[in-house]
Design an enzyme around this catalytic site. Structure first.
Site, PDB file in Angstrom:
ATOM      1  N   GLU A   1       0.584  12.316   4.691  1.00 45.36           N
ATOM      2  CA  GLU A   1       1.696  12.792   5.081  1.00 45.36           C
ATOM      3  C   GLU A   1       2.626  13.821   4.038  1.00 45.36           C
ATOM      4  O   GLU A   1       2.193  13.674   2.893  1.00 45.36           O
ATOM      5  CB  GLU A   1       2.543  11.528   5.461  1.00 45.36           C
TER       6      GLU A   1
ATOM      7  N   CYS B   1       1.833  -0.869  -6.254  1.00 42.66           N
ATOM      8  CA  CYS B   1       3.370  -1.132  -6.400  1.00 42.66           C
ATOM      9  C   CYS B   1       3.929  -2.163  -5.229  1.00 42.66           C
ATOM     10  O   CYS B   1       3.672  -1.770  -4.239  1.00 42.66           O
ATOM     11  CB  CYS B   1       4.273   0.036  -6.535  1.00 42.66           C
TER      12      CYS B   1
END
Ligand code: SAH
Length: 346
Positions: free
Chosen positions: A93, A117
């Protein structure tokens, strides 16, 4: 059948050599290079100032791999998210962010991400592969077109803050920037480009050694090792001391101020000790802090801190003469905001 080579994997010099080796002029290489990059030609047929025979010869030897913008979503705030299909069917994206008179492109550098993360939706996709320089370039070129179409102006800034960790795809990221800044590409100034890293010290040193001219942003989120390595587990291998030293090295070579990206979460880093640790970290080299609004990715342990906690950060940083900006999130309704890119359709 021998599979044909992607012509855009060639450098300009290689393309010039190809023509010389085939009895043509090196200059033809420049012409074709311009078609491939600045003019984003999708087929050899498009290259109208190149003879039919030459086009046929190219056709026999090469393919042009190109991204396709499969799906485009527009947010109520003007942000546009592109789902980009790569030649092998994988999807990444990229995001067009309009602000005032500017248009910023946020591009992906990997399919998925190498890192882990806990607060980021992309991290859950795992890394599938690195993007090639042309695949990164094409995302930028597509957003430039959209900016002209929707806002009647060219793209002004680029941030490598989409999917992936740019410094884990170092070579291709730098090659993509070379094309974006080259006159045969988009001719953009490197000062308008920011590469964001979650902080890989060895690669920050390499950027400094390579004397890059673009800006560097580091996703810090905590200046306390214990907290940072819990919410960004990969960073256990890269203690803040190493990060600090690599940033000092970066500054000594480039004299370019670093931006620290920082989200404040409830009960995680919304205390005075965290603020004071950030103040101390900010003293090492010239920098500024972007406080990013948290974009929830589920109902887990991460929640945006209370406004008072953010205000405390701002006032204490400012008291210490540290530049701080609050970054409102954009494109949230279409999952286009920081940390939300996960190939999910809203
Ligand atoms: N891997 C690079 C590039 C991604 S940039 C890096 O980490 O810097 C994406 C930015 O959005 C990073 O600063 C990241 O820490 C931040 N981010 C990730 N998830 C987020 C979320 N849910 N809300 C707000 N910011 C987030």
């Amino acid at each position: 059948m021998i599979s044909k080579k992607d012509i855009r994997a060639l450098t300009k010099d290689e393309l010039r050599d190809f023509f010389v080796d085939n009895g043509d002029k090196a200059f033809r290489g420049n012409q074709v290079y311009e078609w491939l990059w600045s003019k984003s030609a999708h087929s050899f047929e498009d290259m109208t100032n190149v003879s039919k025979e030459t086009r046929k010869m190219l056709e026999d030897n090469f393919v042009i791999n190109h991204i396709e913008v499969d799906d485009m979503q527009r947010s109520s705030d003007g942000t546009v998210k592109n789902a980009v299909r790569l030649h092998d069917g994988l999807v990444v994206e990229s995001v067009l962010i309009p602000t005032g008179s500017r248009t910023t492109a946020c591009v992906s550098s990997q399919v998925g991400c190498s890192l882990d993360c806990l607060f980021c939706a992309t991290a859950r996709l795992k890394k599938m592969r690195n993007l090639n320089p042309d695949e990164i370039y094409d995302q930028v070129a597509a957003i430039n077109q959209e900016s002209l179409l929707y806002f009647n102006r060219k793209l002004s800034n680029i941030v490598y803050m989409g999917m992936g960790e740019p410094l884990m795809n170092y070579k291709n990221v730098l090659l993509s920037i070379e094309k974006i800044t080259s006159p045969e590409g988009l001719g953009m100034s490197p000062k308008r480009i920011t590469v964001s890293t979650s902080g890989v010290p060895k690669m920050i040193r390499k950027l400094a050694d390579d004397e890059v001219k673009f800006n560097l942003a580091v996703s810090l989120h905590s200046a306390i090792d214990e907290i940072r390595s819990r919410i960004m587990p990969f960073s256990k291998a890269f203690p803040l001391k190493d990060l600090k030293e690599s940033l000092e090295y970066w500054y000594s070579k480039t004299e370019s101020r670093v931006t620290y990206e920082y989200v404040v979460w409830n009960g995680i880093n919304d205390d005075k000790e965290s603020i004071m640790a950030l103040v101390k970290f900010c003293k090492y080299i010239p920098c500024k802090v972007n406080l990013i609004e948290y974009n929830p990715i589920d109902d887990g342990e991460f929640q945006q801190a209370r406004p008072q906690a953010i205000d405390d950060y701002i006032s204490i940083l400012e008291m210490n003469d540290i530049i701080v900006n609050v970054r409102r999130s954009r494109g949230k309704d279409i999952d286009a905001a920081c940390g939300q890119l996960a190939n999910k359709k809203s």
